[in-house]
Scaffold this motif. Sequence first.
Motif, PDB file in Angstrom:
ATOM      1  N   LEU A   1      -3.678   1.427  -7.478  1.00  0.00           N
ATOM      2  CA  LEU A   1      -4.080   2.125  -6.253  1.00  0.00           C
ATOM      3  C   LEU A   1      -3.641   1.348  -5.017  1.00  0.00           C
ATOM      4  CD1 LEU A   1      -5.597   4.396  -4.839  1.00  0.00           C
ATOM      5  CD2 LEU A   1      -7.721   3.150  -5.206  1.00  0.00           C
ATOM      6  N   ILE A   2      -3.810   0.021  -5.049  1.00  0.00           N
ATOM      7  CA  ILE A   2      -3.391  -0.807  -3.907  1.00  0.00           C
ATOM      8  C   ILE A   2      -1.884  -0.675  -3.695  1.00  0.00           C
ATOM      9  CG2 ILE A   2      -3.188  -3.179  -3.075  1.00  0.00           C
ATOM     10  CD1 ILE A   2      -5.823  -3.804  -4.530  1.00  0.00           C
TER      11      ILE A   2
ATOM     12  N   LEU B   1       0.092   1.828  -4.401  1.00  0.00           N
ATOM     13  CA  LEU B   1       0.418   3.132  -3.814  1.00  0.00           C
ATOM     14  C   LEU B   1       0.025   3.177  -2.337  1.00  0.00           C
ATOM     15  CD1 LEU B   1      -0.619   5.485  -6.753  1.00  0.00           C
ATOM     16  CD2 LEU B   1       1.666   5.294  -5.781  1.00  0.00           C
ATOM     17  N   MET B   2      -1.166   2.644  -2.028  1.00  0.00           N
ATOM     18  CA  MET B   2      -1.622   2.641  -0.635  1.00  0.00           C
ATOM     19  C   MET B   2      -0.674   1.826   0.248  1.00  0.00           C
ATOM     20  SD  MET B   2      -4.468   4.388  -0.122  1.00  0.00           S
ATOM     21  CE  MET B   2      -5.394   3.662   1.235  1.00  0.00           C
TER      22      MET B   2
ATOM     23  N   ARG C   1       2.348   1.725   0.245  1.00  0.00           N
ATOM     24  CA  ARG C   1       3.573   2.450   0.586  1.00  0.00           C
ATOM     25  C   ARG C   1       3.379   3.362   1.795  1.00  0.00           C
ATOM     26  NH1 ARG C   1       5.364   4.853  -5.080  1.00  0.00           N
ATOM     27  NH2 ARG C   1       6.760   6.032  -3.741  1.00  0.00           N
ATOM     28  N   LEU C   2       2.150   3.444   2.311  1.00  0.00           N
ATOM     29  CA  LEU C   2       1.916   4.254   3.515  1.00  0.00           C
ATOM     30  C   LEU C   2       2.386   3.494   4.744  1.00  0.00           C
ATOM     31  CD1 LEU C   2      -1.644   5.675   2.785  1.00  0.00           C
ATOM     32  CD2 LEU C   2       0.539   6.852   2.654  1.00  0.00           C
ATOM     33  N   PRO C   3       2.922   4.204   5.753  1.00  0.00           N
ATOM     34  CA  PRO C   3       3.333   3.511   6.971  1.00  0.00           C
ATOM     35  C   PRO C   3       2.118   2.893   7.657  1.00  0.00           C
ATOM     36  CG  PRO C   3       3.293   5.880   7.320  1.00  0.00           C
ATOM     37  CD  PRO C   3       3.058   5.657   5.858  1.00  0.00           C
ATOM     38  N   GLY C   4       2.282   1.698   8.177  1.00  0.00           N
ATOM     39  CA  GLY C   4       1.191   1.037   8.886  1.00  0.00           C
ATOM     40  C   GLY C   4       0.295   0.208   7.983  1.00  0.00           C
ATOM     41  N   LEU C   5       0.468   0.332   6.669  1.00  0.00           N
ATOM     42  CA  LEU C   5      -0.305  -0.497   5.741  1.00  0.00           C
ATOM     43  C   LEU C   5       0.660  -1.392   4.962  1.00  0.00           C
ATOM     44  CD1 LEU C   5      -2.946   1.952   4.181  1.00  0.00           C
ATOM     45  CD2 LEU C   5      -3.320   0.231   5.914  1.00  0.00           C
TER      46      LEU C   5
ATOM     47  N   ARG D   1      -5.047  -3.651   0.459  1.00  0.00           N
ATOM     48  CA  ARG D   1      -6.131  -4.220  -0.332  1.00  0.00           C
ATOM     49  C   ARG D   1      -7.467  -4.063   0.388  1.00  0.00           C
ATOM     50  NH1 ARG D   1      -5.170  -9.731  -0.676  1.00  0.00           N
ATOM     51  NH2 ARG D   1      -3.183  -9.275  -1.650  1.00  0.00           N
ATOM     52  N   ARG D   2      -7.430  -4.304   1.725  1.00  0.00           N
ATOM     53  CA  ARG D   2      -8.656  -4.165   2.506  1.00  0.00           C
ATOM     54  C   ARG D   2      -9.136  -2.705   2.506  1.00  0.00           C
ATOM     55  NH1 ARG D   2      -7.873  -4.947   8.072  1.00  0.00           N
ATOM     56  NH2 ARG D   2      -9.861  -4.300   8.949  1.00  0.00           N
ATOM     57  N   ALA D   3      -8.190  -1.775   2.645  1.00  0.00           N
ATOM     58  CA  ALA D   3      -8.553  -0.350   2.644  1.00  0.00           C
ATOM     59  C   ALA D   3      -9.161   0.041   1.297  1.00  0.00           C
ATOM     60  CB  ALA D   3      -7.320   0.503   2.949  1.00  0.00           C
TER      61      ALA D   3
ATOM     62  N   LEU E   1     -10.699  -1.924  -0.820  1.00  0.00           N
ATOM     63  CA  LEU E   1     -12.042  -2.516  -0.943  1.00  0.00           C
ATOM     64  C   LEU E   1     -13.078  -1.676  -0.212  1.00  0.00           C
ATOM     65  CD1 LEU E   1     -11.290  -6.288  -0.757  1.00  0.00           C
ATOM     66  CD2 LEU E   1     -12.812  -5.209  -2.401  1.00  0.00           C
ATOM     67  N   THR E   2     -12.707  -1.188   0.975  1.00  0.00           N
ATOM     68  CA  THR E   2     -13.620  -0.285   1.701  1.00  0.00           C
ATOM     69  C   THR E   2     -13.889   0.958   0.877  1.00  0.00           C
ATOM     70  OG1 THR E   2     -12.778  -1.077   3.809  1.00  0.00           O
ATOM     71  CG2 THR E   2     -13.917   1.040   3.821  1.00  0.00           C
TER      72      THR E   2
ATOM     73  N   ALA F   1       5.611  16.298  13.003  1.00  0.00           N
ATOM     74  CA  ALA F   1       4.826  15.492  13.943  1.00  0.00           C
ATOM     75  C   ALA F   1       5.084  15.931  15.381  1.00  0.00           C
ATOM     76  CB  ALA F   1       5.166  14.009  13.776  1.00  0.00           C
TER      77      ALA F   1
END
Lengths: 200, 200
Positions: free
Chosen positions: B12-13, B15-16, B18-22, B28-30, B32-33, B91
């Motif tokens: 999961l980390i 994949l996350m 690969r999002l822009p801005g992360l 990892r922090r996202a 954990l939240t 956008a």
Amino acid sequence: MQDDAPREIEALIDLMARLPGLGPRSARRAVLTLLKKRGQLMAPLAQAMANVALNARDCVICGNIGTADRCAICADDRRAIPEICVVEDVADLWAMERAGVFKGRYHVLGGTLSALDGIGPEDLRIPHLAARVRDEGVAEIILALNATVDGQTTAHYIADSLSGAGVAITSLAQGVPIGGELDYLDDGTIGAALRARKRF
Amino acid sequence: MQDDAPREIEALIDLMARLPGLGPRSARRAVLTLLKKRGQLMAPLAQAMANVALNARDCVICGNIGTADRCAICADDRRAIPEICVVEDVADLWAMERAGVFKGRYHVLGGTLSALDGIGPEDLRIPHLAARVRDEGVAEIILALNATVDGQTTAHYIADSLSGAGVAITSLAQGVPIGGELDYLDDGTIGAALRARKRF
């Protein structure tokens, strides 16, 4: 005036914006990326997230997050040494594991004591820690709490409450971090490093 | 040494991240939240994402993203005025809609021409735009492309290719942005604003 994005997409942006590090604007950007990669990224991410949401559970012993009632560390017999490392949060446990130097088991408090926020010992896993010390034959408790006011307050409280339990209580050393430059360090760290100086 | 987080959570980390801005750290922090808010945030987010991944589709007319074959704007008869606003990306369409000043329909190119990246007119929705101009009785094409080299190259290409179609071709004005201070503006913008000056 109609919405700028369809309702389902707006709902997704609102949820994404609640993640740390993402605001409304960057959440919109992230969702646009997901929309462009619906097959390769969005569907697998939704699946992985649903999978973790369904399967993740808190370890009944240490509070770590795993996929079973006992986490991988508590289930590993090679880690049954009489030392418990106390951390505030799962993130701190992961950081310790990345460092790869601690061979025992953990105890995740789930936060720090905070009079302001009304968080007392029974809101954390402190009573549970005392029970483990009693039941597991622990010889040493290593306090690996953050070097913040709340972290150190919590460390002192735990040390006090376990003082009669016949267990050694230690904490991580404070000093100059590896690669750290004195010029950029705060006065408190320099003071702690000087007081804890060692023969060279 | 074992992993610092269980395999499902690591996936999961990844994949996350690969999002822009992360990046890896903020992903990892996202996560954990999300793990801490499994019920309130993680499960609804996974559900919303799966829902959008399943239902989102590109509008067959304009290329906007909606939940039906025709997007909400193309399906809205009140927006059937003979003006089409050409944008690079969804956008940009959302940004135009937020401004709330354009009452017609859009055409989303899906990018800009780029010799370097080998993106030609047939890779964008430019042939489709020419067909719409022919079939829909369009009177004006408003080029709302970004004021970048690629955006302006694409704008010139579209203007050229539609020059014989008997349609007015306009573009967004360039000048000092609202609230803009001259001292902080680049020379190109000041030059464009001066050349396009208006009687006060």
